[in-house]
Design a protein around this motif. Structure first.
Motif, PDB file in Angstrom:
ATOM      1  N   THR A  16       0.822  -1.219   0.000  1.00  0.00           N
ATOM      2  CA  THR A  16       0.000   0.000   0.000  1.00  0.00           C
ATOM      3  C   THR A  16       0.850   1.261   0.000  1.00  0.00           C
ATOM      4  O   THR A  16       0.314   2.361  -0.081  1.00  0.00           O
ATOM      5  CB  THR A  16      -0.950   0.018   1.219  1.00  0.00           C
ATOM      6  OG1 THR A  16      -0.188  -0.313   2.393  1.00  0.00           O
ATOM      7  CG2 THR A  16      -2.083  -0.965   1.052  1.00  0.00           C
ATOM      8  N   LEU A  19       8.194   0.472  -1.105  1.00  0.00           N
ATOM      9  CA  LEU A  19       8.847  -0.518  -1.963  1.00  0.00           C
ATOM     10  C   LEU A  19       7.844  -1.521  -2.517  1.00  0.00           C
ATOM     11  O   LEU A  19       7.916  -1.905  -3.693  1.00  0.00           O
ATOM     12  CB  LEU A  19       9.923  -1.253  -1.166  1.00  0.00           C
ATOM     13  CG  LEU A  19      10.971  -0.373  -0.479  1.00  0.00           C
ATOM     14  CD1 LEU A  19      11.948  -1.217   0.319  1.00  0.00           C
ATOM     15  CD2 LEU A  19      11.710   0.472  -1.515  1.00  0.00           C
ATOM     16  N   ARG A  39      -2.406  -2.986   5.787  1.00  0.00           N
ATOM     17  CA  ARG A  39      -3.487  -2.824   6.782  1.00  0.00           C
ATOM     18  C   ARG A  39      -4.541  -1.850   6.286  1.00  0.00           C
ATOM     19  O   ARG A  39      -5.695  -1.948   6.653  1.00  0.00           O
ATOM     20  CB  ARG A  39      -2.889  -2.350   8.110  1.00  0.00           C
ATOM     21  CG  ARG A  39      -1.994  -3.391   8.778  1.00  0.00           C
ATOM     22  CD  ARG A  39      -1.143  -2.769   9.840  1.00  0.00           C
ATOM     23  NE  ARG A  39      -0.331  -1.709   9.275  1.00  0.00           N
ATOM     24  CZ  ARG A  39       0.458  -0.895   9.963  1.00  0.00           C
ATOM     25  NH1 ARG A  39       0.545  -1.033  11.269  1.00  0.00           N
ATOM     26  NH2 ARG A  39       1.161   0.049   9.362  1.00  0.00           N
ATOM     27  N   ARG A  40      -4.145  -0.898   5.435  1.00  0.00           N
ATOM     28  CA  ARG A  40      -5.103   0.117   4.944  1.00  0.00           C
ATOM     29  C   ARG A  40      -5.870  -0.418   3.722  1.00  0.00           C
ATOM     30  O   ARG A  40      -5.392  -0.310   2.587  1.00  0.00           O
ATOM     31  CB  ARG A  40      -4.353   1.400   4.566  1.00  0.00           C
ATOM     32  CG  ARG A  40      -3.786   2.161   5.766  1.00  0.00           C
ATOM     33  CD  ARG A  40      -2.819   3.223   5.315  1.00  0.00           C
ATOM     34  NE  ARG A  40      -1.595   2.658   4.782  1.00  0.00           N
ATOM     35  CZ  ARG A  40      -0.659   3.354   4.120  1.00  0.00           C
ATOM     36  NH1 ARG A  40      -0.827   4.634   3.900  1.00  0.00           N
ATOM     37  NH2 ARG A  40       0.421   2.763   3.688  1.00  0.00           N
ATOM     38  N   ASP A  60      -3.541  -7.400   8.218  1.00  0.00           N
ATOM     39  CA  ASP A  60      -2.326  -7.206   9.017  1.00  0.00           C
ATOM     40  C   ASP A  60      -1.494  -8.473   8.912  1.00  0.00           C
ATOM     41  O   ASP A  60      -1.892  -9.531   9.403  1.00  0.00           O
ATOM     42  CB  ASP A  60      -2.689  -6.916  10.475  1.00  0.00           C
ATOM     43  CG  ASP A  60      -1.451  -6.507  11.289  1.00  0.00           C
ATOM     44  OD1 ASP A  60      -0.343  -7.014  11.011  1.00  0.00           O
ATOM     45  OD2 ASP A  60      -1.607  -5.684  12.199  1.00  0.00           O
ATOM     46  N   LEU A  61      -0.346  -8.347   8.272  1.00  0.00           N
ATOM     47  CA  LEU A  61       0.515  -9.503   7.997  1.00  0.00           C
ATOM     48  C   LEU A  61       0.928 -10.231   9.275  1.00  0.00           C
ATOM     49  O   LEU A  61       1.213 -11.441   9.248  1.00  0.00           O
ATOM     50  CB  LEU A  61       1.768  -9.010   7.255  1.00  0.00           C
ATOM     51  CG  LEU A  61       2.744 -10.038   6.720  1.00  0.00           C
ATOM     52  CD1 LEU A  61       2.098 -10.880   5.629  1.00  0.00           C
ATOM     53  CD2 LEU A  61       3.987  -9.349   6.164  1.00  0.00           C
ATOM     54  N   GLY A  88       7.241  -6.451   4.327  1.00  0.00           N
ATOM     55  CA  GLY A  88       6.493  -6.193   5.554  1.00  0.00           C
ATOM     56  C   GLY A  88       7.171  -5.130   6.378  1.00  0.00           C
ATOM     57  O   GLY A  88       8.176  -4.559   5.956  1.00  0.00           O
ATOM     58  N   ILE A 185      15.888   3.868  -0.473  1.00  0.00           N
ATOM     59  CA  ILE A 185      14.877   4.222  -1.475  1.00  0.00           C
ATOM     60  C   ILE A 185      13.897   5.137  -0.740  1.00  0.00           C
ATOM     61  O   ILE A 185      13.443   4.794   0.365  1.00  0.00           O
ATOM     62  CB  ILE A 185      14.125   2.972  -1.984  1.00  0.00           C
ATOM     63  CG1 ILE A 185      15.100   1.835  -2.392  1.00  0.00           C
ATOM     64  CG2 ILE A 185      13.199   3.357  -3.128  1.00  0.00           C
ATOM     65  CD1 ILE A 185      15.986   2.099  -3.554  1.00  0.00           C
ATOM     66  N   THR A 187      10.887   6.530   0.785  1.00  0.00           N
ATOM     67  CA  THR A 187       9.542   6.055   1.098  1.00  0.00           C
ATOM     68  C   THR A 187       9.065   6.748   2.376  1.00  0.00           C
ATOM     69  O   THR A 187       9.817   7.501   2.999  1.00  0.00           O
ATOM     70  CB  THR A 187       9.542   4.537   1.361  1.00  0.00           C
ATOM     71  OG1 THR A 187      10.328   4.281   2.538  1.00  0.00           O
ATOM     72  CG2 THR A 187      10.101   3.734   0.202  1.00  0.00           C
TER      73      THR A 187
HETATM   74  N1  LIG Z   1      13.118   2.218   1.937  1.00  0.00           N
HETATM   75  C1  LIG Z   1      14.327   1.728   2.121  1.00  0.00           C
HETATM   76  O1  LIG Z   1      15.357   2.293   1.682  1.00  0.00           O
HETATM   77  C2  LIG Z   1      14.511   0.440   2.879  1.00  0.00           C
HETATM   78  C3  LIG Z   1      15.810  -0.032   3.080  1.00  0.00           C
HETATM   79  C4  LIG Z   1      15.988  -1.246   3.742  1.00  0.00           C
HETATM   80  C5  LIG Z   1      14.882  -1.957   4.171  1.00  0.00           C
HETATM   81  N2  LIG Z   1      13.624  -1.460   3.978  1.00  0.00           N
HETATM   82  C6  LIG Z   1      12.524  -2.285   4.458  1.00  0.00           C
HETATM   83  O2  LIG Z   1      11.571  -2.484   3.444  1.00  0.00           O
HETATM   84  C7  LIG Z   1      10.279  -2.694   4.025  1.00  0.00           C
HETATM   85  C8  LIG Z   1       9.287  -1.725   3.367  1.00  0.00           C
HETATM   86  O3  LIG Z   1       9.679  -0.424   3.715  1.00  0.00           O
HETATM   87  P1  LIG Z   1       9.264   0.894   2.927  1.00  0.00           P
HETATM   88  O4  LIG Z   1      10.475   1.758   2.917  1.00  0.00           O
HETATM   89  O5  LIG Z   1       8.580   0.559   1.656  1.00  0.00           O
HETATM   90  O6  LIG Z   1       8.233   1.527   3.970  1.00  0.00           O
HETATM   91  P2  LIG Z   1       6.765   2.179   3.818  1.00  0.00           P
HETATM   92  O7  LIG Z   1       6.691   3.091   2.654  1.00  0.00           O
HETATM   93  O8  LIG Z   1       6.466   2.717   5.168  1.00  0.00           O
HETATM   94  O9  LIG Z   1       5.840   0.941   3.497  1.00  0.00           O
HETATM   95  C9  LIG Z   1       5.579  -0.037   4.439  1.00  0.00           C
HETATM   96  C10 LIG Z   1       4.486  -0.937   3.916  1.00  0.00           C
HETATM   97  O10 LIG Z   1       4.285  -1.975   4.864  1.00  0.00           O
HETATM   98  C11 LIG Z   1       2.892  -2.049   5.161  1.00  0.00           C
HETATM   99  N3  LIG Z   1       2.751  -2.568   6.504  1.00  0.00           N
HETATM  100  C12 LIG Z   1       3.273  -2.083   7.645  1.00  0.00           C
HETATM  101  N4  LIG Z   1       2.914  -2.840   8.697  1.00  0.00           N
HETATM  102  C13 LIG Z   1       2.156  -3.857   8.187  1.00  0.00           C
HETATM  103  C14 LIG Z   1       1.485  -4.953   8.755  1.00  0.00           C
HETATM  104  N5  LIG Z   1       1.548  -5.202  10.071  1.00  0.00           N
HETATM  105  N6  LIG Z   1       0.779  -5.779   7.953  1.00  0.00           N
HETATM  106  C15 LIG Z   1       0.714  -5.537   6.612  1.00  0.00           C
HETATM  107  N7  LIG Z   1       1.326  -4.513   6.017  1.00  0.00           N
HETATM  108  C16 LIG Z   1       2.033  -3.673   6.803  1.00  0.00           C
HETATM  109  C17 LIG Z   1       2.395  -0.628   4.984  1.00  0.00           C
HETATM  110  O11 LIG Z   1       1.026  -0.603   4.699  1.00  0.00           O
HETATM  111  P3  LIG Z   1      -0.135  -0.336   5.784  1.00  0.00           P
HETATM  112  O12 LIG Z   1       0.243   0.901   6.538  1.00  0.00           O
HETATM  113  O13 LIG Z   1      -1.345  -0.183   4.891  1.00  0.00           O
HETATM  114  O14 LIG Z   1      -0.199  -1.555   6.622  1.00  0.00           O
HETATM  115  C18 LIG Z   1       3.173  -0.231   3.751  1.00  0.00           C
HETATM  116  O15 LIG Z   1       2.528  -0.691   2.587  1.00  0.00           O
HETATM  117  C19 LIG Z   1      10.449  -2.466   5.529  1.00  0.00           C
HETATM  118  O16 LIG Z   1      10.626  -3.698   6.160  1.00  0.00           O
HETATM  119  C20 LIG Z   1      11.729  -1.661   5.599  1.00  0.00           C
HETATM  120  O17 LIG Z   1      12.387  -1.824   6.826  1.00  0.00           O
HETATM  121  C21 LIG Z   1      13.418  -0.283   3.341  1.00  0.00           C
END
Ligand SMILES: NC(=O)c1ccc[n+]([C@@H]2O[C@H](COP(=O)([O-])OP(=O)(O)OC[C@H]3O[C@@H](n4cnc5c(N)ncnc54)[C@H](OP(=O)(O)O)[C@@H]3O)[C@@H](O)[C@H]2O)c1
Length: 257
Positions: A16, A19, A39-40, A60-61, A88, A185, A187
């Motif tokens: 949602t 990444l 979750r949304r 909710d995963l 997740g 990235i 986000t």
């Molecule tokens: N961005 C980077 O550079 C980076 C680097 C290394 C690792 N990561 C990892 O990549 C993953 C994604 O991060 P992101 O940067 O894309 O963050 P983000 O933009 O905040 O996206 C997080 C996503 O996870 C979903 N989410 C969160 N809690 C959840 C739950 N309990 N059940 C189901 N869905 C859930 C959110 O949707 P809802 O709010 O709708 O649930 C959202 O779609 C994370 O694990 C983060 O630590 C990111």
């Protein structure tokens, strides 16, 4: 390039925003039938409505039964799952000195347990059909652990070990298993992290982001569409001989080969 996945059923966890959204949009643009989850529920449905063939699920995963609900929903909408993108929430930050045994349980519950369950629900079908793509969105911490993200380092290393072992076990069945490692990235999550650092250090969010970007060889954060394109390729027909590996999408940030 036509990625050869039109009509395939793709599940993208936590799509949602960020990444997962980038990966889901890239797969959808290639004609895959995509299940958007998070979750949304409203946001999942809104993104799905913008793609050629997709549906959204609010889930909710980390709740028991979520993997079953995700796979059942995708299968009912589009047929058996061909592409599984694991993603997740990341666990809370903290140093290695602060970690408790309970924290470790929570990290495994977030970063390993639902992922293994999802794999177990789709793997037999993929092997029987002789085609499958399992891709985990992890982190460059799998190669170079990140200070103050101890639980993430632990949980992602555990998932990587499981998936690498699995990749070998199913390599001859047409099922590929890979990791995609993002590094900075842009986000909602990186914005929240930058904002927290700004508050702690009395600087502006822009100053914090500029300093972090300057430390990346490309001098900037990545974009979710750049990330999504790599994810879609690793799930493509063309990536049929790529398995058991970890691909970085980090602007050259990790110093080792
Ligand atoms: N961005 C980077 O550079 C980076 C680097 C290394 C690792 N990561 C990892 O990549 C993953 C994604 O991060 P992101 O940067 O894309 O963050 P983000 O933009 O905040 O996206 C997080 C996503 O996870 C979903 N989410 C969160 N809690 C959840 C739950 N309990 N059940 C189901 N869905 C859930 C959110 O949707 P809802 O709010 O709708 O649930 C959202 O779609 C994370 O694990 C983060 O630590 C990111």
């Amino acid at each position: 390039m036509d990625l050869g996945i039109a009509g395939r059923t793709a599940v993208v966890c936590a799509s949602t925003s960020g990444l997962g959204e980038g990966a889901a949009r890239a797969l959808g643009a290639e004609g895959a039938n995509v299940l958007i989850t998070g979750r949304r529920a409203e946001r999942a449905k809104a993104i799905a409505a913008e793609l050629p063939s997709a549906t959204g699920l609010g889930v909710d995963l980390l709740h028991l039964g979520a993997p079953e609900q995700i796979v059942d929903t995708a299968t009912a909408a589009f047929g058996p799952v061909d592409i599984l993108v694991l993603n997740g929430p990341g666990p809370k930050p903290g140093t290695a000195l602060e970690v408790t045994t309970e924290d470790i349980d929570k990290a495994v519950a977030a970063l390993v347990r639902p992922q293994q369950k999802l794999v177990s629900l789709v793997l037999d079908g993929m092997r029987e059909r002789g085609w499958g793509r399992i891709l985990a969105i992890a982190s460059t911490s799998v190669i170079q652990p990140i200070p103050n993200l101890t639980l993430s380092n632990i949980g992602r290393a555990a998932l990587a070990g499981y998936l690498k072992t699995l990749a070998t076990a199913v390599a001859a069945d047409g099922v590929t298993v890979n990791l995609l490692l993002p590094g900075r990235i842009r986000t909602a999550r990186t914005t929240a992290v930058d904002s927290a650092v700004a508050q702690e250090t009395g600087r502006t969010e822009d100053e914090v982001r500029a300093e972090a970007a300057a430390a990346i060889p490309m001098g900037r954060y990545g974009d979710i569409n750049e990330f999504g394109a790599v994810a879609a390729f690793l799930c493509s027909a063309q990536a049929s001989y790529v398995t058991g590996t970890a691909v970085r999408c980090d602007g050259g940030n990790v110093g080792s080969l």
